[in-house]
Design a protein around this motif. Structure first.
Motif, PDB file in Angstrom:
ATOM      1  N   LEU A  35      67.495  28.246  15.666  1.00 43.51           N
ATOM      2  CA  LEU A  35      66.892  27.113  14.960  1.00 43.51           C
ATOM      3  C   LEU A  35      67.354  25.801  15.580  1.00 43.51           C
ATOM      4  N   ASN A  36      66.432  24.850  15.628  1.00 41.46           N
ATOM      5  CA  ASN A  36      66.728  23.514  16.174  1.00 41.46           C
ATOM      6  C   ASN A  36      67.232  23.577  17.617  1.00 41.46           C
ATOM      7  N   GLY A  37      66.610  24.483  18.394  1.00 49.10           N
ATOM      8  CA  GLY A  37      66.968  24.560  19.812  1.00 49.10           C
ATOM      9  C   GLY A  37      68.347  25.125  20.062  1.00 49.10           C
ATOM     10  N   GLY A  38      68.734  26.130  19.267  1.00 51.34           N
ATOM     11  CA  GLY A  38      70.051  26.717  19.419  1.00 51.34           C
ATOM     12  C   GLY A  38      70.311  27.291  20.801  1.00 51.34           C
ATOM     13  N   TRP A  39      69.244  27.699  21.502  1.00 48.15           N
ATOM     14  CA  TRP A  39      69.416  28.275  22.837  1.00 48.15           C
ATOM     15  C   TRP A  39      70.051  27.272  23.801  1.00 48.15           C
ATOM     16  N   LYS A  40      69.795  25.977  23.571  1.00 43.73           N
ATOM     17  CA  LYS A  40      70.386  24.958  24.445  1.00 43.73           C
ATOM     18  C   LYS A  40      71.910  24.968  24.345  1.00 43.73           C
ATOM     19  N   ILE A  41      72.402  25.175  23.134  1.00 43.65           N
ATOM     20  CA  ILE A  41      73.853  25.233  22.922  1.00 43.65           C
ATOM     21  C   ILE A  41      74.433  26.458  23.615  1.00 43.65           C
ATOM     22  N   HIS A  42      73.743  27.601  23.472  1.00 44.45           N
ATOM     23  CA  HIS A  42      74.215  28.828  24.107  1.00 44.45           C
ATOM     24  C   HIS A  42      74.180  28.718  25.631  1.00 44.45           C
ATOM     25  N   LEU A  43      73.149  28.071  26.147  1.00 47.63           N
ATOM     26  CA  LEU A  43      73.050  27.874  27.589  1.00 47.63           C
ATOM     27  C   LEU A  43      74.211  27.012  28.089  1.00 47.63           C
ATOM     28  N   LYS A  44      74.428  25.904  27.413  1.00 45.90           N
ATOM     29  CA  LYS A  44      75.476  24.969  27.832  1.00 45.90           C
ATOM     30  C   LYS A  44      76.857  25.609  27.749  1.00 45.90           C
ATOM     31  N   SER A  45      77.129  26.302  26.638  1.00 47.86           N
ATOM     32  CA  SER A  45      78.452  26.906  26.465  1.00 47.86           C
ATOM     33  C   SER A  45      78.669  28.074  27.419  1.00 47.86           C
TER      34      SER A  45
END
Length: 264
Positions: A35-45
């Motif tokens: 939700l809310n572009g959570g994949w971006k957080i996973h990509l960055k981390s």
């Protein structure tokens, strides 16, 4: 190149040093974690953790990682609104020697690898479960076909029967923006005798299906339509389809068809 052939090429790729970044990223909008572009957080981390792991490596390797990391980040940001589906798989090197991107409509477990070769195990598993497949939706006088690979729709084709020439021909119908529109059915102009022997009626499409199967690398065929039409079309094929579903999906959106046929 079919995914099967690309997999073979990826498995043969080997470098003398670590330079290949393999990314498996879950981007499924239906997943609560996304939700809310959570994949971006996973990509960055995920990329950050790899970078920290490489802190003790030689400067050349660190620079190579940073370059390919930037390339992948730019790719995903550019396709954020247009091509992201349930997941994406990327294999890349900094020197452009390897650049393999797959946007897929099947579940992906997020993972990141920095090795001297592409880490293909998860992609192989996904491909085994969702290979290249043709989804065929027959109706009277019209046959719609979806060309799919790992759940992603690569093409949406329509073939219509011409009662004058008595042949099947491709008819692509798109609107001003290039989007597929619902085909206009003119089945009423067809001779009622075609309905009596539908298997023979569809025989004209069997050669086209075989040609598409070879050209598109289909490993499976699925037929979906009203029971009478679906069974008649299945009977006209050289080989039995992998599944025959009694649902009229001709007017459904491509992703909905994939969900109904492949994700049961």
């Amino acid at each position: 190149m079919t995914i099967n052939n690309e997999l073979k090429a990826l498995k043969e790729y080997m470098s003398s040093e670590r330079c290949v970044l393999s990314v498996y990223l879950n981007t499924n909008p239906g997943d609560p974690e996304q939700l809310n572009g959570g994949w971006k957080i996973h990509l960055k981390s995920g990329l950050k953790r790899l970078g920290e792991y490489l802190e003790a490596s030689e400067e050349k390797e660190i620079e190579s990682f940073q370059m390919v990391k930037k390339k992948i980040t730019i790719e995903l940001e550019a396709k954020n609104q247009t091509e992201l589906r349930k997941g994406v798989v990327i294999f890349a090197t900094a020197n452009d020697d390897l650049w393999s991107v797959h946007y897929v409509q099947v579940p992906v477990k997020t993972n990141f690898y920095w090795e001297n070769h592409p880490v293909t195990e998860q992609l192989e598993y996904m491909y085994k479960a969702y290979p290249e497949a043709g989804i065929i939706m027959p109706s009277f006088g019209e046959v719609r076909i979806l060309d799919t690979a790992m759940g992603f729709v690569r093409d949406d084709l329509t073939f219509k029967y011409d009662p004058i020439s008595e042949v099947w021909g491709e008819k692509k119908k798109v609107d001003g923006k290039g989007r597929r529109t619902v085909a206009d059915s003119k089945s009423e102009v067809l001779d009622p005798r075609y309905k009596v022997n539908k298997s023979s009626f569809y025989k004209g499409m069997s050669t086209t299906i075989e040609q598409l199967k070879k050209k598109r690398g289909w490993r499976e065929l699925h037929v979906a339509g009203e029971a009478e039409m679906a069974n008649a079309f299945a009977d006209s094929l050289r080989d039995l389809p992998s599944s025959c579903i009694y649902k009229n999906l001709n007017r459904s959106k491509p992703n909905e068809v994939v969900h109904q046929v492949l994700e049961k």
